[in-house]
Design a protein around this motif. Sequence first.
Motif, short mmCIF file in Angstrom:
data_model
loop_
_atom_site.label_atom_id
_atom_site.label_comp_id
_atom_site.label_asym_id
_atom_site.label_seq_id
_atom_site.Cartn_x
_atom_site.Cartn_y
_atom_site.Cartn_z
N TRP A 98 53.78 49.90 61.23
CA TRP A 98 52.45 49.31 61.46
C TRP A 98 51.38 50.41 61.40
O TRP A 98 50.37 50.28 60.72
N ILE A 99 51.62 51.50 62.11
CA ILE A 99 50.68 52.61 62.15
C ILE A 99 50.53 53.24 60.77
O ILE A 99 49.42 53.60 60.34
N TYR A 100 51.63 53.36 60.05
CA TYR A 100 51.61 53.97 58.71
C TYR A 100 50.67 53.22 57.78
O TYR A 100 49.91 53.83 57.02
N VAL A 101 50.69 51.90 57.83
CA VAL A 101 49.80 51.09 56.98
C VAL A 101 48.34 51.38 57.31
O VAL A 101 47.52 51.59 56.41
N PHE A 102 48.01 51.40 58.59
CA PHE A 102 46.62 51.62 58.98
C PHE A 102 46.16 53.04 58.69
O PHE A 102 45.04 53.25 58.20
N THR A 103 46.99 54.03 58.98
CA THR A 103 46.57 55.41 58.72
C THR A 103 46.45 55.67 57.22
O THR A 103 45.75 56.60 56.81
N GLY A 104 47.11 54.88 56.41
CA GLY A 104 47.01 55.02 54.96
C GLY A 104 45.86 54.24 54.35
O GLY A 104 45.62 54.33 53.14
N SER A 105 45.14 53.48 55.18
CA SER A 105 44.01 52.71 54.67
C SER A 105 42.82 53.63 54.43
O SER A 105 42.77 54.76 54.92
N SER A 106 41.86 53.16 53.69
CA SER A 106 40.67 53.97 53.38
C SER A 106 39.46 53.53 54.19
O SER A 106 38.33 53.88 53.86
#
Length: 305
Positions: A98-106
């Motif tokens: 879950w965190i990985y998706v958000f930290t990878g967002s722009s």
Amino acid sequence: MANFGLWWVRWNGSDYESRMTGTLEEFKGLGFDYAVILGQPAHIQYTGNAETDAYNLSEYLSDHLNMPYYVTIPFFTPSKTPRGNITGNFEGSYWERWIYVFTGSSDPNLKGFYWSLENAWIFKQDQLNIKKGISHELIKAMSQKIHDAGFKFIWIPSASTPYLEGTNIFPLNTSGCHNCPGAYEFFDYIFVQPNYYLAKGVPNISGYNDFKEYLRKLESLKSSHHAWNVYLEMEADECVIGSGGNCRTCSNTLNCTKLAGDYIKVQLDVLGKRYTQRAYYFGVTFDVVKHVDSYCRSNLGVPYV
């Protein structure tokens, strides 16, 4: 100084939508610097696939939240079971993905994450046994992941007890929590919910003098542990304007308004000032904030937010 306001959303089966009664511009106008995005367990999408669940919320927030925000890390599924192994490895877990998706967002407005499990006894074995807690090793790894990615991490634990030294906000060494660290070590900001206003039937903190002792205890523990990142959450809801809510005397609007104002008064009485960092729960109704603000200005000489 920063003000954090809780912003509630829900998944309607095909998309997310706001539960708030007003617009984001109104929310900013009330004095909030950050929105804390959260929802009830049934209101945060759960497919079992963390990437899908996180992506859908991330896309919604990127499109609709034009202000700095902290996003929830959901603990419970809609059926109120943990979304991952509470004593397992963080790497590869639902929460890590879950965190990985958000930290990878722009999205430049994403500033950090909010840990949604409010249990102030989060690391105790009896809470792990009933799946309402999580290991401190997992939270430590979660914190490391968030900080390494350049984001902040906040928590708003519910602690309706005068025995704050017995919570996991601070280090604890009992048979139910052997050498448990203080959760304050892993978070940038912790906003403690005293439930003075919300909790019913908690006689030990039912009066204003008890509330002052609560804050003095909190400050004493902060000092002894150098936990300067711990603050109070401001608590009010629709009871102050005569609607349904959780105030301990919800049928008495005037008393509920006073109880809400006491969160500011107790800081002025004990600290001589308001905390520099404040988080606000006010249900979903902006008129709650406006009403308590009017009370605080008239009776305490300071704004609520």
